[in-house]
Design a protein around this motif. Structure first.
Motif, PDB file in Angstrom:
ATOM      1  N   GLY A 497       0.801  -1.205   0.000  1.00 53.75           N
ATOM      2  CA  GLY A 497       0.000   0.000   0.000  1.00 53.75           C
ATOM      3  C   GLY A 497       0.838   1.261   0.000  1.00 53.75           C
ATOM      4  N   HIS A 498       2.118   1.140   0.319  1.00 57.77           N
ATOM      5  CA  HIS A 498       3.016   2.289   0.302  1.00 57.77           C
ATOM      6  C   HIS A 498       3.959   2.252  -0.892  1.00 57.77           C
ATOM      7  CE1 HIS A 498       2.605   3.263   4.900  1.00 57.77           C
ATOM      8  NE2 HIS A 498       1.542   3.612   4.187  1.00 57.77           N
ATOM      9  N   TYR A 499       3.602   1.469  -1.889  1.00 59.58           N
ATOM     10  CA  TYR A 499       4.379   1.410  -3.132  1.00 59.58           C
ATOM     11  C   TYR A 499       3.601   2.193  -4.184  1.00 59.58           C
ATOM     12  CZ  TYR A 499       7.635  -0.597  -6.546  1.00 59.58           C
ATOM     13  OH  TYR A 499       8.617  -0.776  -7.492  1.00 59.58           O
ATOM     14  N   PHE A 500       4.100   3.359  -4.548  1.00 54.81           N
ATOM     15  CA  PHE A 500       3.389   4.251  -5.457  1.00 54.81           C
ATOM     16  C   PHE A 500       3.779   3.950  -6.903  1.00 54.81           C
ATOM     17  CE2 PHE A 500       3.079   6.307  -1.451  1.00 54.81           C
ATOM     18  CZ  PHE A 500       1.928   7.084  -1.494  1.00 54.81           C
ATOM     19  N   THR A 501       2.802   4.007  -7.780  1.00 46.83           N
ATOM     20  CA  THR A 501       3.058   3.847  -9.205  1.00 46.83           C
ATOM     21  C   THR A 501       2.475   5.042  -9.953  1.00 46.83           C
ATOM     22  OG1 THR A 501       1.033   2.533  -9.441  1.00 46.83           O
ATOM     23  CG2 THR A 501       3.108   1.334  -9.151  1.00 46.83           C
ATOM     24  N   ILE A 502       3.222   5.538 -10.920  1.00 47.76           N
ATOM     25  CA  ILE A 502       2.757   6.665 -11.722  1.00 47.76           C
ATOM     26  C   ILE A 502       1.587   6.206 -12.585  1.00 47.76           C
ATOM     27  CG2 ILE A 502       3.405   8.232 -13.592  1.00 47.76           C
ATOM     28  CD1 ILE A 502       6.218   8.267 -12.453  1.00 47.76           C
ATOM     29  N   PRO A 503       0.501   6.987 -12.621  1.00 50.23           N
ATOM     30  CA  PRO A 503      -0.669   6.594 -13.426  1.00 50.23           C
ATOM     31  C   PRO A 503      -0.294   6.326 -14.880  1.00 50.23           C
ATOM     32  CG  PRO A 503      -1.208   8.456 -12.010  1.00 50.23           C
ATOM     33  CD  PRO A 503       0.274   8.245 -11.893  1.00 50.23           C
ATOM     34  N   GLN A 507       3.708  11.030 -17.104  1.00 53.06           N
ATOM     35  CA  GLN A 507       5.134  11.050 -16.825  1.00 53.06           C
ATOM     36  C   GLN A 507       5.422  11.216 -15.337  1.00 53.06           C
ATOM     37  OE1 GLN A 507       7.410  10.487 -19.320  1.00 53.06           O
ATOM     38  NE2 GLN A 507       5.572  10.157 -20.561  1.00 53.06           N
ATOM     39  N   THR A 508       4.461  11.757 -14.605  1.00 53.55           N
ATOM     40  CA  THR A 508       4.623  11.987 -13.169  1.00 53.55           C
ATOM     41  C   THR A 508       3.330  11.651 -12.454  1.00 53.55           C
ATOM     42  OG1 THR A 508       3.865  14.288 -13.202  1.00 53.55           O
ATOM     43  CG2 THR A 508       6.210  13.902 -13.657  1.00 53.55           C
ATOM     44  N   ASN A 509       3.363  11.667 -11.141  1.00 55.15           N
ATOM     45  CA  ASN A 509       2.143  11.599 -10.357  1.00 55.15           C
ATOM     46  C   ASN A 509       1.385  12.912 -10.507  1.00 55.15           C
ATOM     47  OD1 ASN A 509       2.430   8.940  -8.915  1.00 55.15           O
ATOM     48  ND2 ASN A 509       4.297   9.918  -8.171  1.00 55.15           N
ATOM     49  N   ASP A 510       0.151  12.949 -10.019  1.00 56.30           N
ATOM     50  CA  ASP A 510      -0.675  14.142 -10.203  1.00 56.30           C
ATOM     51  C   ASP A 510      -0.049  15.376  -9.573  1.00 56.30           C
ATOM     52  OD1 ASP A 510      -2.515  12.710 -11.611  1.00 56.30           O
ATOM     53  OD2 ASP A 510      -3.884  12.395  -9.922  1.00 56.30           O
ATOM     54  N   ASP A 511       0.767  15.203  -8.532  1.00 57.34           N
ATOM     55  CA  ASP A 511       1.385  16.353  -7.871  1.00 57.34           C
ATOM     56  C   ASP A 511       2.729  16.724  -8.480  1.00 57.34           C
ATOM     57  OD1 ASP A 511       2.866  14.196  -6.989  1.00 57.34           O
ATOM     58  OD2 ASP A 511       3.105  14.993  -4.963  1.00 57.34           O
ATOM     59  N   GLY A 512       3.080  16.119  -9.615  1.00 59.13           N
ATOM     60  CA  GLY A 512       4.326  16.439 -10.284  1.00 59.13           C
ATOM     61  C   GLY A 512       5.513  15.627  -9.813  1.00 59.13           C
ATOM     62  N   SER A 513       5.357  14.816  -8.781  1.00 57.48           N
ATOM     63  CA  SER A 513       6.463  14.008  -8.268  1.00 57.48           C
ATOM     64  C   SER A 513       6.723  12.820  -9.184  1.00 57.48           C
ATOM     65  CB  SER A 513       6.158  13.519  -6.845  1.00 57.48           C
ATOM     66  OG  SER A 513       5.000  12.705  -6.842  1.00 57.48           O
ATOM     67  N   LYS A 514       7.957  12.295  -9.126  1.00 57.88           N
ATOM     68  CA  LYS A 514       8.368  11.204  -9.999  1.00 57.88           C
ATOM     69  C   LYS A 514       8.428   9.870  -9.279  1.00 57.88           C
ATOM     70  CE  LYS A 514      11.134  14.297 -12.901  1.00 57.88           C
ATOM     71  NZ  LYS A 514      12.486  14.591 -13.437  1.00 57.88           N
ATOM     72  N   TYR A 576       2.093  12.645  -2.895  1.00 62.17           N
ATOM     73  CA  TYR A 576       2.215  12.113  -4.255  1.00 62.17           C
ATOM     74  C   TYR A 576       0.879  12.135  -5.005  1.00 62.17           C
ATOM     75  CZ  TYR A 576       6.400  10.891  -1.857  1.00 62.17           C
ATOM     76  OH  TYR A 576       7.530  10.976  -1.075  1.00 62.17           O
ATOM     77  N   GLY A 577       0.114  13.196  -4.748  1.00 66.83           N
ATOM     78  CA  GLY A 577      -1.127  13.416  -5.476  1.00 66.83           C
ATOM     79  C   GLY A 577      -2.308  12.613  -4.981  1.00 66.83           C
ATOM     80  N   ARG A 578      -2.175  11.979  -3.813  1.00 71.87           N
ATOM     81  CA  ARG A 578      -3.274  11.145  -3.322  1.00 71.87           C
ATOM     82  C   ARG A 578      -3.518  11.403  -1.847  1.00 71.87           C
ATOM     83  NH1 ARG A 578      -0.731   5.711  -6.095  1.00 71.87           N
ATOM     84  NH2 ARG A 578       0.288   6.899  -7.746  1.00 71.87           N
ATOM     85  N   ALA A 579      -4.767  11.305  -1.456  1.00 70.71           N
ATOM     86  CA  ALA A 579      -5.135  11.424  -0.048  1.00 70.71           C
ATOM     87  C   ALA A 579      -5.463  10.033   0.479  1.00 70.71           C
ATOM     88  CB  ALA A 579      -6.336  12.348   0.118  1.00 70.71           C
TER      89      ALA A 579
END
Length: 627
Positions: A497-503, A507-514, A576-579
């Motif tokens: 659940g703490h492993y983030f994947t870019i949509p 090119q980035t997550n919604d908040d601009g992070s990579k 990272y663009g998610r709540a």
């Protein structure tokens, strides 16, 4: 006589005709009377057009209508979303604006919609009494796809107009400007005007030292449309005449979470740290320059009075905290880095707990602090400052020899300078020259955070059969499979659940992070110190909140574990663009699945702790439960 009778008959007929016409006129119903007789009303939607994609939740729908039978007070307007009623002009008067005059009949409906596709239908209906209510409707399909502004770069603008990009920047001069770059898919004229206002200008950059905010002024520079995004540089210049703006100090930059674009979409905010420089010349820097200036060694080593092995000078055996009982190398560092000398004071030095000195919290524990880890475990005191390694983090050289030489002690082909110094065999220190020896691999152990972390798996340069996460290699040097508190094995698990994947398709997550991997260590831990056990942060996310996390002592009981997790899993903290969310079943905040437990005192790790059922696994690689 006959002529007179005929004439009278004509007059009588004319009179009867006039009488019938007048009767008809005066008996015809008025348009002010409610009736279902006449033409049906009509309604048209003007904006937005069908299949429009809107980047805001604040939706305004406009159109025209006709109805010759009644005035607007005799009409009811109703809005439906996917066939579900959401508003009408009688119950929700404030959401409707009906205009009727000699030249036009218009209506406006304002509402807030969630992201996704909406099939909106607007109905017009004559209000009874009427034998048969007359109505009409029209539909439009729209999609809400909010593109919120986000930060694409943080850094420092130096007085010579060069820019340092990143986070945890050091040697920042007092004359520098703090810089952020924001981007949005639409021009941000509202933000531009607010910052450039002559009266009460807006300052979106907050610079903090402890609980104090640094005063200053902001300016904004338009960068235009670049690759479909409108970009702006925002600069903050601190006031130079304030006591809290000084050398050798670490500051935290927060970007105002209330920063909005023109569609009132809030910014995905970020925070980062930087440290101001010392008041010394580059040539006086005690770190590095040893070949060019040999007397640098004397800053920490005493040739004739030093202790064995390190020749550490007796004159620097000052304790910065007696209770830490730190080793000598830490004492020498803190002789300057405790704020008494011309060197940056260590961030969080005044906190209760420091790295590797947790208290004993067992029932029989005495709450005494353990041995502190040495500063040199993470930092290289012999390294000079560079943009590549501003914080003098631990680094090393790795070289794979073509053949072994057991007679010289070279048993394995791959040699790591952390384990075996290259100059133990090579008298010429040019072995570290990467231009002369391009096969030598140089690595600075990384401690990347939310702005720079990508989280990708990588092969260890010392072991091609093993993987790690290079972005957090400074931490994983110790917290790895062959040492202690094995975080590395959890970070390599992708079903977390703490492993983030870019949509997909971005090119980035919604908040601009990579970030495309496990969550950075710094999201939960303060490296140098904390008032909480486990070096847990007091503030989570990238905004200042009043809801701090406090756990300074005592056992790590289930309720504390749940309290910690819910500091982020509260539907409001965004990373990272998610709540992060959790599901409740009632107003008491009970989590689904816990309702059958009488005391409700259940650990998050009970369900999310994987095979081990431990908090260390639940925190670093929480298992995903079936939906």
């Amino acid at each position: 006589m006959k002529k007179n009778i005929f004439k009278y008959q004509q007059i009588l007929c004319s009179f009867l005709i006039i009488l019938l016409v007048c009767a008809s006129i005066f008996s015809f119903p008025s348009t002010n009377v409610f009736s279902a007789i006449g033409d049906k009303p009509t309604i048209l939607i003007g904006t937005p057009v069908s299949n429009a994609v809107l980047n805001t939740s604040d939706v305004v729908i406009t159109g025209t209508y006709t109805d010759d039978n009644v005035q607007k007070d005799g009409l009811l307007f109703t809005a439906y979303d996917n066939e579900v009623k959401i508003s009408d002009s009688t119950t929700n008067v404030e959401e409707w604006n009906i205009v009727e005059n000699d030249t036009e009949k218009t209506w406006t409906f304002s509402t807030i919609l969630t992201e996704g596709t909406h099939n909106l239908s607007i109905e017009i209906k004559e209000i009874p009494p009427a034998e048969e209510t007359m109505s009409a409707n029209q539909s439009v399909t729209i999609t809400i796809n909010k593109t919120r502004p986000f930060i694409i770069e943080t850094g420092i603008l130096l007085p010579d107009n060069t820019i340092l990009v990143g986070e945890d920047l050091t040697r920042v001069p007092l004359e520098a400007k703090i810089k952020i770059t924001v981007a949005d898919d639409q021009p941000m004229l509202q933000l531009l005007n607010k910052i450039e206002a002559t009266t009460n200008p807006y300052n979106p950059i907050n610079v903090m030292v402890g609980t104090k905010q640094i005063s200053g002024t902001s300016e904004i520079k338009e960068l235009g449309n670049q690759s479909g995004m409108y970009k702006y540089d925002i600069f903050f210049t601190p006031d130079s005449n304030q006591l809290d703006w000084k050398l050798n100090t670490t500051y935290v930059v927060y970007i105002d979470s209330l920063l909005m674009d023109d569609a009132n979409n809030p910014l995905y905010t970020k925070s980062y740290k930087f440290t101001t420089r010392s008041d010394m010349r580059e040539s006086d820097n005690p770190h590095g320059h040893y070949i060019a200036k040999t007397n640098m060694c004397a800053a920490c080593h005493s040739t004739h009075e030093g202790s064995p092995n390190t020749l550490a000078g007796n004159s620097y055996k000052d304790k910065f905290k007696d209770e830490l009982q730190a080793d000598q190398s830490s004492n020498y560092c803190m002789a300057c880095h405790d704020g008494t000398m011309n060197a940056p004071i260590i961030d969080q030095i005044d906190k209760k707990y420091h790295h590797n000195n947790p208290a004993e919290y067992t029932e029989s524990g005495t709450n005494e602090l353990k041995q502190a880890e040495s500063c040199t475990s993470c930092h290289n005191p012999h390294s000079g400052w560079s943009e590549e390694n501003q914080n003098l983090l631990k680094d090393h050289y790795v070289y794979k020899h073509k053949e072994a030489h057991p007679e010289k002690g070279l048993e394995t082909l791959t040699v790591d300078s952390l384990e075996t110094s290259c100059i133990s065999c090579h008298e010429d220190d040019t072995i570290y020259d990467r231009d002369k020896y391009p096969d030598v691999v140089y690595e600075v152990f990384s401690y990347n955070k939310s702005i720079t972390a990508e989280g990708a798996k990588s092969t260890k340069i010392t072991d091609p059969n093993s993987q790690t996460i290079n972005d957090y290699s400074l931490c994983l040097r110790c917290h790895s499979m062959d040492k202690n508190k094995n975080i590395e094995k959890y970070y390599l698990q992708t079903n977390s659940g703490h492993y983030f994947t870019i949509p997909e398709g971005k090119q980035t997550n919604d908040d601009g992070s990579k970030l495309n991997g496990p969550i950075p260590c710094a999201e939960c831990h303060d490296t140098h110190g904390s008032n909480n056990i486990k070096l847990l942060r007091e503030q989570f996310g990238n905004i200042k909140t009043e809801d701090a996390f406090n756990k300074s002592e005592g056992d790590w009981i289930p309720s504390e574990e749940r309290n910690f997790c819910r500091k982020c899993h509260n539907k409001s903290i965004e990373i990272y663009g998610r709540a992060a969310e959790f599901k409740e079943i009632n107003g008491d905040g009970d989590i689904i699945g816990h309702r059958t437990i009488e005391d409700k005192d259940v650990r998050c790790s009970t369900c999310h702790g994987g095979e081990s059922k431990t908090f260390i696994e639940a925190a670093h690689s929480p298992g995903k439960l079936p939906k």
